[in-house]
Design a protein around this motif. Structure first.
Motif, PDB file in Angstrom:
ATOM      1  N   LEU A  94       0.823  -1.210   0.000  1.00  0.00           N
ATOM      2  CA  LEU A  94       0.000   0.000   0.000  1.00  0.00           C
ATOM      3  C   LEU A  94       0.853   1.255   0.000  1.00  0.00           C
ATOM      4  N   LEU A  95       2.004   1.180   0.664  1.00  0.00           N
ATOM      5  CA  LEU A  95       2.848   2.364   0.804  1.00  0.00           C
ATOM      6  C   LEU A  95       3.873   2.514  -0.310  1.00  0.00           C
ATOM      7  N   THR A  96       4.217   1.439  -0.980  1.00  0.00           N
ATOM      8  CA  THR A  96       5.322   1.495  -1.946  1.00  0.00           C
ATOM      9  C   THR A  96       4.907   1.225  -3.387  1.00  0.00           C
ATOM     10  N   THR A  97       3.633   0.942  -3.637  1.00  0.00           N
ATOM     11  CA  THR A  97       3.160   0.685  -4.993  1.00  0.00           C
ATOM     12  C   THR A  97       1.848   1.421  -5.233  1.00  0.00           C
ATOM     13  N   ARG A 106      -9.381  -8.581   8.122  1.00  0.00           N
ATOM     14  CA  ARG A 106      -8.134  -8.820   8.842  1.00  0.00           C
ATOM     15  C   ARG A 106      -7.282  -7.551   8.912  1.00  0.00           C
ATOM     16  N   PHE A 107      -7.242  -6.801   7.814  1.00  0.00           N
ATOM     17  CA  PHE A 107      -6.429  -5.587   7.800  1.00  0.00           C
ATOM     18  C   PHE A 107      -6.983  -4.573   8.793  1.00  0.00           C
ATOM     19  N   ARG A 108      -8.285  -4.405   8.795  1.00  0.00           N
ATOM     20  CA  ARG A 108      -8.882  -3.435   9.719  1.00  0.00           C
ATOM     21  C   ARG A 108      -8.673  -3.854  11.169  1.00  0.00           C
ATOM     22  N   ARG A 131      -3.877   8.061   4.515  1.00  0.00           N
ATOM     23  CA  ARG A 131      -3.313   8.745   5.686  1.00  0.00           C
ATOM     24  C   ARG A 131      -1.799   8.811   5.633  1.00  0.00           C
ATOM     25  N   LEU A 132      -1.160   7.700   5.283  1.00  0.00           N
ATOM     26  CA  LEU A 132       0.308   7.679   5.295  1.00  0.00           C
ATOM     27  C   LEU A 132       0.908   8.270   4.024  1.00  0.00           C
ATOM     28  N   ALA A 133       0.181   8.196   2.928  1.00  0.00           N
ATOM     29  CA  ALA A 133       0.684   8.816   1.699  1.00  0.00           C
ATOM     30  C   ALA A 133       0.712  10.338   1.842  1.00  0.00           C
ATOM     31  N   GLY A 134      -0.177  10.857   2.672  1.00  0.00           N
ATOM     32  CA  GLY A 134      -0.216  12.309   2.862  1.00  0.00           C
ATOM     33  C   GLY A 134       0.589  12.775   4.055  1.00  0.00           C
ATOM     34  N   ALA A 165      -7.954   3.777   3.590  1.00  0.00           N
ATOM     35  CA  ALA A 165      -7.732   4.853   4.549  1.00  0.00           C
ATOM     36  C   ALA A 165      -6.290   4.854   5.046  1.00  0.00           C
ATOM     37  N   TYR A 166      -5.740   3.657   5.255  1.00  0.00           N
ATOM     38  CA  TYR A 166      -4.343   3.529   5.666  1.00  0.00           C
ATOM     39  C   TYR A 166      -3.423   4.145   4.610  1.00  0.00           C
TER      40      TYR A 166
END
Length: 269
Positions: free
Chosen positions: A225-228, A250-252, A265-268, A261-262
């Motif tokens: 999610l953070l790198t692609t 499971r992720f939630r 939030r972290l991309a910004g 949302a994850y």
């Protein structure tokens, strides 16, 4: 701090100095973790033995399942939530290395003596947001992370080798978490009966094979999610989840928010 099987896992911005026993179970939390000790620190990270040498600071992304193998009389540690670290705009190569699974090592020295600050920060970081002492500690932690990023060397976890049969099973799970693997596959890889493999694994790592596999898949999903730019549905499949409903649930459970949302939030951050 919130650490349980059905709650988001993180320590938050916190520090500690003192004696620590060997960890009973492998766990994960969505922070960058910094460790230092006068004695070597031996971890199992993704099932592979990883050592932080005495006199060095070691930094890794703690979303990957890990367990301190040996007790230590003195250790200083610091945890920084990933979102906070990303908000500091640390060097991309440093953050990318951690998300890729590297252990970052740097020798303690001027401005890098964690033990000198850990106890002071522990009290300051426990204060309310906006408190002057807490804000000063936050700025000092940010400065420490920037110094580590500037002086880092990279060591890929696992180079010292796998620790025992349980470690071999954990490494097998970590490496193949995206595949449709089952307990029989894990047991076959180490030439054990499935029932004995499950017993041995839980005795050594403190959690079941299924729980460890889930930890690995969630960590892989976080990294993707953070790198692609993969669509959310493809992230779930690439991380090893075989249904979207299972992935979202499971992720939630583990991260406290849905995958989209994850990412936002972290991309910004």
């Amino acid at each position: 701090m919130r650490m349980s099987e059905d709650r988001p896992e993180w320590f938050g911005l916190a520090s500690f100095r003192g004696a620590v026993p060997a960890m009973f179970a492998a766990h994960r939390h969505d922070d960058l973790e910094v460790n230092a000790s006068p004695s070597p620190l031996v971890y199992l990270v993704d099932g592979r033995e990883t050592m932080i040498p005495a006199g060095s600071l070691g930094v890794f992304w703690a979303a990957r399942p890990h367990r301190l193998v040996t007790p230590v009389d003195e250790v200083s540690w610091l945890t920084v939530p990933l979102g906070v670290a990303l908000g500091w705009s640390l060097p991309g190569a440093f953050v990318g290395s951690l998300l890729a699974g590297d252990l970052v090592l740097v020798s303690e020295g001027a401005g890098l003596a964690l033990a000198e600050r850990a106890e002071l920060w522990a009290g300051a970081l426990a204060r309310d947001p906006g408190d002057a002492e807490r804000r000063a500690a936050e700025l000092e932690v940010e400065a420490l992370m920037r110094r580590i990023a500037a002086r880092r060397t990279h060591v890929a976890p696992g180079h010292p080798g796998v620790r025992g049969t349980a470690g071999e099973m954990a490494a097998f799970i970590s490496e193949r978490a995206a595949d449709d693997i089952r307990i029989d596959d894990v047991a076959r890889a180490v030439h054990l009966h499935p029932q004995y493999a499950m017993t041995l694994f839980r005795r050594a790592l403190g959690i079941t094979i299924g729980e460890y596999l889930l930890q690995c898949r969630v960590a892989r999903a976080q990294r993707l999610l953070l790198t692609t730019d993969l669509p959310i549905a493809e992230v779930g499949f690439a991380a090893g989840f075989r249904s979207q409903s299972q992935f979202y649930a499971r992720f939630r459970d583990r991260c406290g928010e849905p995958p989209a949302a994850y990412r936002r939030r972290l991309a910004g951050a």
